[in-house]
Design an enzyme around this catalytic site. Sequence first.
Site, PDB file in Angstrom:
ATOM      1  CB  SER A 248      -0.970  -0.053   1.191  1.00 20.89           C
ATOM      2  OG  SER A 248      -1.978   0.917   1.046  1.00 20.89           O
TER       3      SER A 248
ATOM      4  CG  ASP B  84      -5.242  -4.199  -3.848  1.00 17.74           C
ATOM      5  OD1 ASP B  84      -5.293  -4.298  -2.617  1.00 17.74           O
ATOM      6  OD2 ASP B  84      -4.211  -4.437  -4.506  1.00 17.74           O
TER       7      ASP B  84
ATOM      8  CG  HIS C 155      -5.793  -2.339   0.288  1.00 16.49           C
ATOM      9  ND1 HIS C 155      -4.857  -2.309  -0.713  1.00 16.49           N
ATOM     10  CD2 HIS C 155      -5.369  -1.448   1.230  1.00 16.49           C
ATOM     11  CE1 HIS C 155      -3.912  -1.432  -0.406  1.00 16.49           C
ATOM     12  NE2 HIS C 155      -4.204  -0.911   0.760  1.00 16.49           N
TER      13      HIS C 155
END
Length: 558
Positions: A217, A342, A458
């Site tokens: 991320s 995601d 995610h």
Amino acid sequence: MMVKLGILVAIAVFLEMVSATSLGVVSTEGGMVQGKNIRLGSRGSRRHMDVFKGIPFADIPGRFEKPKRHPGWDGILKATRYRKRCIQLNFMTLMTTTRGSEDCLYLNIWVPQGCSVSTGLPTMVWIYGGGFLAGSSTGVGFLDNYLYSGQEIADRGNVIVVTLGYRVGTMGFLSTGESDLPGNYGLWDQHAAIAWVNRNIRSFGGDPDNITIFGESAGGASVSFQTLTPHNKGLFKRAISQSGDATCSWAINRNPRRFAEEVALKVDCPINQTMASCLKNTDPVKLTLAGSINITSSPDNPNVFNLVLSPVIDGDFVPDEPCNLFHNAAEIDFLAGINDMDGHLFTSFDIPSINRPRVDTPIEDMKRLLASYTKKDQAAADLAYDTYTANWDPNPSQETIKKTIVEIGTDYIFLVPTQAALYLHAANATTGRTYSYLFSEPNRLAGTLYPSWMGADHADDLQYVFGKPFTRPLAYWPRYRDLSGYMIAYWTNFARTGDPNKGESSVPATWPKFTSDGQQFLEINSKMDNNSVGQKMRKPYVDFWTKVLHNLTMTISE
């Protein structure tokens, strides 16, 4: 009988002690450090690991300043406890409080030991995510079981693992866009930690010429920035970006002055030439609280647009648009990818009905989200709608509509920028190799808390990369241990050789290089085989967005 038993126990303890390999006291540039040696019973009694927690890699940072080298210490530093995270908003209290400290630039090291003390090991340096707003070198934890514990990776891949702390939020990324408050302090912290590892890791049994940085991320974007900056020449050899890179729309703040003024007003600082000096002298808790973001979102104001405390183009660490800096990564091996859903974490905030099986999601909500992503350009929004509905039935089901919304968020926020970064890396590479992946193991809560069609959300990949199915076996099915083993094998092979297929660990499928023309990728899940290789990931959508997003100035080749 009891005497004999006692003698046998004593002999066993003695043999364990003499067989245990350990670095003992280690000499670093700041002074002597001593960690803790632990036995790894799951993979043979002769394996041990040295764990060092809380080694300072820089001094307590000055407010809105680059980190400086630590002055050192006398005696032996007992590196046996994690240090506080960098001061940040506490999302558990809806950003009404803070946690952490300004004294936070520490790192942790895991060194696997076999029958003799390890030398020349590859080293993997982890950079955590958290939207540049939150996070820590340990991640979430319960009963000393932390998400970012490097133990399983280090043991199963026979590599050294390092996790580091860096400043986040206001303290890490507030910027006026000028030299008085240039920003990117968190990136400089990461750089300082990587440089410390390069200078000191040989003392821990590592090879300073074989360092890999990896992150997820905002950590994945940070890894990308570290490859692109001119300040890291020669400090590391390889990089892995998971669900984030420097070309993502949220990875660069293009109007930092506006948010800096908002912060200044909240802490009673003037909006003039003295603003920066006033901010530097403001209480850190007040500054951190003033950096709170708007957590409400809708299709008209997507949640991802609220990530305003992020790196800036400062003319120094980030001297130009990221897409113009890939020549700096020409000699770095680069592996990057995303999770197949995601975008779910973000779009479920923008359009909550996608998670509610008994609540319909209007197609109009999807159109509003596309309008936001295309900057209210009606022609682009119409083209986006036509692109995403091209294969729909005349009367699409609610599952089709909801899944398409997640696909839109995934493409815009993660997939297309990552494909752009891979393309740019491959196009600029000299000796650097390029690898692409798609992680597609369905979320473990699919069908219960999440819809049955749910894929990999995610951060779903983190538990497998860090070996949680091995450390918490009762919480995972055997197939999850298979998957975790696959990922650790690929990741550590790549760290060792620059090729995820070659190293000390066997893998279930051959992973081809990503090239500018073929654009091959590996799909990673628990059912992998030689059919897990694909090409030109979601090409129609990648082509569409690279034409629409102005910060992606390249076009994926045919």
